[in-house]
Design a protein around this motif. Structure first.
Motif, PDB file in Angstrom:
ATOM      1  N   MET A   1       0.846  -1.195   0.000  1.00 32.26           N
ATOM      2  CA  MET A   1       0.000   0.000   0.000  1.00 32.26           C
ATOM      3  C   MET A   1       0.877   1.238   0.000  1.00 32.26           C
ATOM      4  N   ILE A   2       0.461   2.268  -0.759  1.00 34.30           N
ATOM      5  CA  ILE A   2       1.151   3.547  -0.754  1.00 34.30           C
ATOM      6  C   ILE A   2       0.412   4.476   0.185  1.00 34.30           C
ATOM      7  N   HIS A   3       1.111   5.138   1.080  1.00 34.88           N
ATOM      8  CA  HIS A   3       0.500   6.128   1.961  1.00 34.88           C
ATOM      9  C   HIS A   3       1.263   7.430   1.826  1.00 34.88           C
ATOM     10  N   ILE A   4       0.570   8.504   1.442  1.00 34.10           N
ATOM     11  CA  ILE A   4       1.209   9.797   1.278  1.00 34.10           C
ATOM     12  C   ILE A   4       0.422  10.822   2.064  1.00 34.10           C
ATOM     13  N   LYS A   5       1.043  11.456   3.032  1.00 33.71           N
ATOM     14  CA  LYS A   5       0.384  12.494   3.810  1.00 33.71           C
ATOM     15  C   LYS A   5       0.129  13.706   2.927  1.00 33.71           C
ATOM     16  N   THR A   6      -1.030  14.329   3.094  1.00 34.49           N
ATOM     17  CA  THR A   6      -1.366  15.423   2.198  1.00 34.49           C
ATOM     18  C   THR A   6      -2.164  16.510   2.884  1.00 34.49           C
ATOM     19  N   ASN A   7      -1.984  17.718   2.406  1.00 35.89           N
ATOM     20  CA  ASN A   7      -2.823  18.844   2.783  1.00 35.89           C
ATOM     21  C   ASN A   7      -3.459  19.338   1.494  1.00 35.89           C
ATOM     22  N   ILE A   8      -4.697  18.948   1.237  1.00 36.24           N
ATOM     23  CA  ILE A   8      -5.326  19.217  -0.049  1.00 36.24           C
ATOM     24  C   ILE A   8      -5.704  20.689  -0.146  1.00 36.24           C
ATOM     25  N   LYS A   9      -5.347  21.320  -1.248  1.00 40.06           N
ATOM     26  CA  LYS A   9      -5.622  22.741  -1.414  1.00 40.06           C
ATOM     27  C   LYS A   9      -6.371  22.968  -2.724  1.00 40.06           C
ATOM     28  N   LYS A  10      -7.627  22.604  -2.744  1.00 44.61           N
ATOM     29  CA  LYS A  10      -8.491  22.852  -3.886  1.00 44.61           C
ATOM     30  C   LYS A  10      -9.677  23.657  -3.401  1.00 44.61           C
ATOM     31  N   GLY A  11     -10.203  24.507  -4.237  1.00 44.48           N
ATOM     32  CA  GLY A  11     -11.350  25.263  -3.779  1.00 44.48           C
ATOM     33  C   GLY A  11     -11.800  26.276  -4.809  1.00 44.48           C
ATOM     34  N   SER A  70      -3.372  15.153  -5.297  1.00 45.73           N
ATOM     35  CA  SER A  70      -4.475  16.091  -5.083  1.00 45.73           C
ATOM     36  C   SER A  70      -4.814  16.900  -6.322  1.00 45.73           C
ATOM     37  N   SER A  71      -4.033  16.750  -7.394  1.00 45.49           N
ATOM     38  CA  SER A  71      -4.380  17.438  -8.634  1.00 45.49           C
ATOM     39  C   SER A  71      -5.553  16.777  -9.346  1.00 45.49           C
ATOM     40  N   PHE A  72      -5.807  15.477  -9.060  1.00 42.80           N
ATOM     41  CA  PHE A  72      -6.899  14.792  -9.761  1.00 42.80           C
ATOM     42  C   PHE A  72      -7.900  14.103  -8.830  1.00 42.80           C
ATOM     43  N   PHE A  73      -7.562  13.945  -7.537  1.00 43.60           N
ATOM     44  CA  PHE A  73      -8.441  13.231  -6.604  1.00 43.60           C
ATOM     45  C   PHE A  73      -8.385  13.988  -5.280  1.00 43.60           C
ATOM     46  N   TYR A  74      -9.493  14.653  -4.919  1.00 48.67           N
ATOM     47  CA  TYR A  74      -9.454  15.477  -3.721  1.00 48.67           C
ATOM     48  C   TYR A  74     -10.817  15.507  -3.036  1.00 48.67           C
ATOM     49  N   VAL A  75     -10.789  15.870  -1.752  1.00 43.68           N
ATOM     50  CA  VAL A  75     -11.971  15.803  -0.888  1.00 43.68           C
ATOM     51  C   VAL A  75     -12.122  17.138  -0.165  1.00 43.68           C
ATOM     52  N   GLN A  76     -13.370  17.634  -0.103  1.00 43.29           N
ATOM     53  CA  GLN A  76     -13.669  18.886   0.593  1.00 43.29           C
ATOM     54  C   GLN A  76     -14.983  18.738   1.344  1.00 43.29           C
ATOM     55  N   VAL A 111     -16.377  14.812  -3.020  1.00 46.30           N
ATOM     56  CA  VAL A 111     -15.244  14.055  -3.546  1.00 46.30           C
ATOM     57  C   VAL A 111     -15.192  14.248  -5.057  1.00 46.30           C
ATOM     58  N   THR A 112     -14.013  14.565  -5.591  1.00 43.90           N
ATOM     59  CA  THR A 112     -13.866  14.803  -7.027  1.00 43.90           C
ATOM     60  C   THR A 112     -12.708  13.981  -7.573  1.00 43.90           C
ATOM     61  N   PHE A 113     -12.947  13.356  -8.731  1.00 46.73           N
ATOM     62  CA  PHE A 113     -11.909  12.611  -9.442  1.00 46.73           C
ATOM     63  C   PHE A 113     -11.927  13.091 -10.885  1.00 46.73           C
ATOM     64  N   SER A 114     -10.798  13.660 -11.349  1.00 48.15           N
ATOM     65  CA  SER A 114     -10.722  14.266 -12.679  1.00 48.15           C
ATOM     66  C   SER A 114      -9.772  13.478 -13.577  1.00 48.15           C
ATOM     67  N   TYR A 115     -10.328  12.786 -14.581  1.00 49.40           N
ATOM     68  CA  TYR A 115      -9.482  12.089 -15.549  1.00 49.40           C
ATOM     69  C   TYR A 115      -8.642  13.055 -16.390  1.00 49.40           C
ATOM     70  N   PRO A 116      -9.172  14.231 -16.807  1.00 40.93           N
ATOM     71  CA  PRO A 116      -8.320  15.155 -17.566  1.00 40.93           C
ATOM     72  C   PRO A 116      -7.066  15.568 -16.793  1.00 40.93           C
ATOM     73  N   LYS A 117      -7.215  15.840 -15.498  1.00 38.09           N
ATOM     74  CA  LYS A 117      -6.050  16.206 -14.695  1.00 38.09           C
ATOM     75  C   LYS A 117      -5.087  15.026 -14.561  1.00 38.09           C
TER      76      LYS A 117
END
Length: 384
Positions: A1-11, A70-76, A111-117
């Motif tokens: 499993m890959i685990h990467i800590k993140t601070n998502i900045k989308k808005g 977080s450029s293609f899969f992010y949660v707010q 929750v957003t998942f963007s294939y173009p990104k």
């Protein structure tokens, strides 16, 4: 499993546009699922169910950092709401996001998942152009009554200058002040006055299942102010009872299953530094597993020992080990034996016994000062 800590900045406008233009299903199936993780009421996970396996493999091969994730899969919490802290992962061909903090059943997560990104990130290796967005929520975890499952040190008699108790619970406990529910009583049922160092939120492990009760070191250490005015917490020759009130609640809101009591018989204080030259070591191999039995000169602080004892082979490699305690003065260290007949037991010089004494320092002797040492402590041993 890959685990990467993140601070998502989308808005802002980008998130709102994605939300308005996105779809949430594929052939009638939801693209995302949200659930509470098994055997945990602290975390939940949001999973993408329908990303094709070949795309998952492409993502896995890239070993993405959090900005890329977080450029293609992010949660707010809303299209223009605050970011959600958490960790990304890949497991069983699914992409997942785990919030860092306990998901609130009353909050809806966008929750957003963007294939173009994702296509931009993978340099055009995929042709899918859909954007998926949905509102996810978590079911509250099933409430269970916690109970005390272990108490350390596991000694019938303890030195009167004992420094710590450890209490283990079957489930995470609440943020209530622990000292409102824990007392130490003498043989007449009278509660001791100020036996602990008071930390209102308690000294917990990360899972909130192990509480450290630190007996007041100013009363344990000889010749300092609190000891001179209030005296020792425990007196040799006396018997005490530690009690935990069943009204104390777990994080689920349920009270303890039952009250807990532990008898404490105080014996003569243990003063003086540990001497590792007095430790007895005996090693053998059984079915490919090395077994080192160690008998120490002082009863060890078990949680500290789990982090401060190591095995090293003669090539300088630190070996993965499992440490099991028969009692605080006898432990077994297990490792996968790979042929080395001579090894070293390494001891972190900060290791303490149950009274706070280290190999270089006696905790409660009047006039002694802690002198940090970087000296490597080791004991060589051979397998019989």
């Amino acid at each position: 499993m890959i685990h990467i800590k993140t601070n998502i900045k989308k808005g802002g406008l980008w998130s709102l546009l994605c939300f308005l233009l996105a779809v949430s299903t594929v052939n009638g199936q939801s693209f995302f699922t949200a659930k509470t993780l098994p055997q945990s009421d602290r975390y939940g996970t949001i999973t993408t169910r329908l990303v094709p396996e070949d795309i998952v493999r492409l993502i896995e091969e890239r070993n993405l950092n959090f900005d890329e994730w977080s450029s293609f899969f992010y949660v707010q919490t809303s299209p223009s709401g605050p970011a959600v802290l958490g960790a990304y992962g890949i497991e069983t061909n699914h992409l997942s996001f785990t919030p860092k903090f306990l998901p609130d059943p009353n909050i809806k997560y966008l929750v957003t998942f963007s294939y173009p990104k994702l296509a931009e990130l993978l340099s055009g290796q995929i042709e899918e152009t859909s954007i998926y967005s949905d509102v996810a929520s978590f079911e509250p975890p099933e409430a269970t009554q916690p109970e005390v499952i272990s108490f350390i040190p596991k000694l019938h008699d303890v030195p009167a200058n004992l420094l710590r108790f450890y209490v283990y619970f079957s489930a995470p406990m609440s943020l209530q002040n622990p000292y409102d529910f824990i007392t130490i009583e003498d043989k007449n049922g009278k509660a001791l006055v100020d036996p602990f160092v008071i930390v209102p939120e308690g000294l917990w492990n990360i899972d909130h299942t192990r509480l450290t009760l630190l007996l007041h070191p100013g009363r344990v250490k000889q010749g300092v102010g609190p000891n001179m005015t209030l005296g020792d917490v425990l007196l040799a020759g006396n018997s005490y009872t530690l009690k935990i009130d069943p009204a104390w609640k777990g994080s689920s809101g349920e009270p303890l299953k039952e009250a807990f009591t532990q008898t404490i018989n105080a014996t003569n204080p243990l003063r003086g530094a540990m001497n590792i030259n007095n430790w007895a070591l005996k090693a053998k191999v059984n079915n490919g597993i090395g077994i080192l039995t160690v008998v120490t000169d002082h009863p060890l602080d078990q949680p500290l020992a789990q982090r401060m004892l190591f095995l090293r082979n003669m090539e300088g490699q630190i070996l993965p080990v499992q440490i099991n305690f028969e009692n605080p003065e006898q432990l077994q260290i297990l490792w996968r034996h790979q042929g080395s007949q001579e090894l070293e037991l390494l001891i972190d010089p900060r290791l303490e016994d149950v009274c706070g004494n280290t190999p270089h320092y006696a905790f409660d002797l009047e006039g002694t000062e802690r002198t940090p040492s970087q000296e490597e402590l080791k004991i060589k041993f051979k397998i019989e």
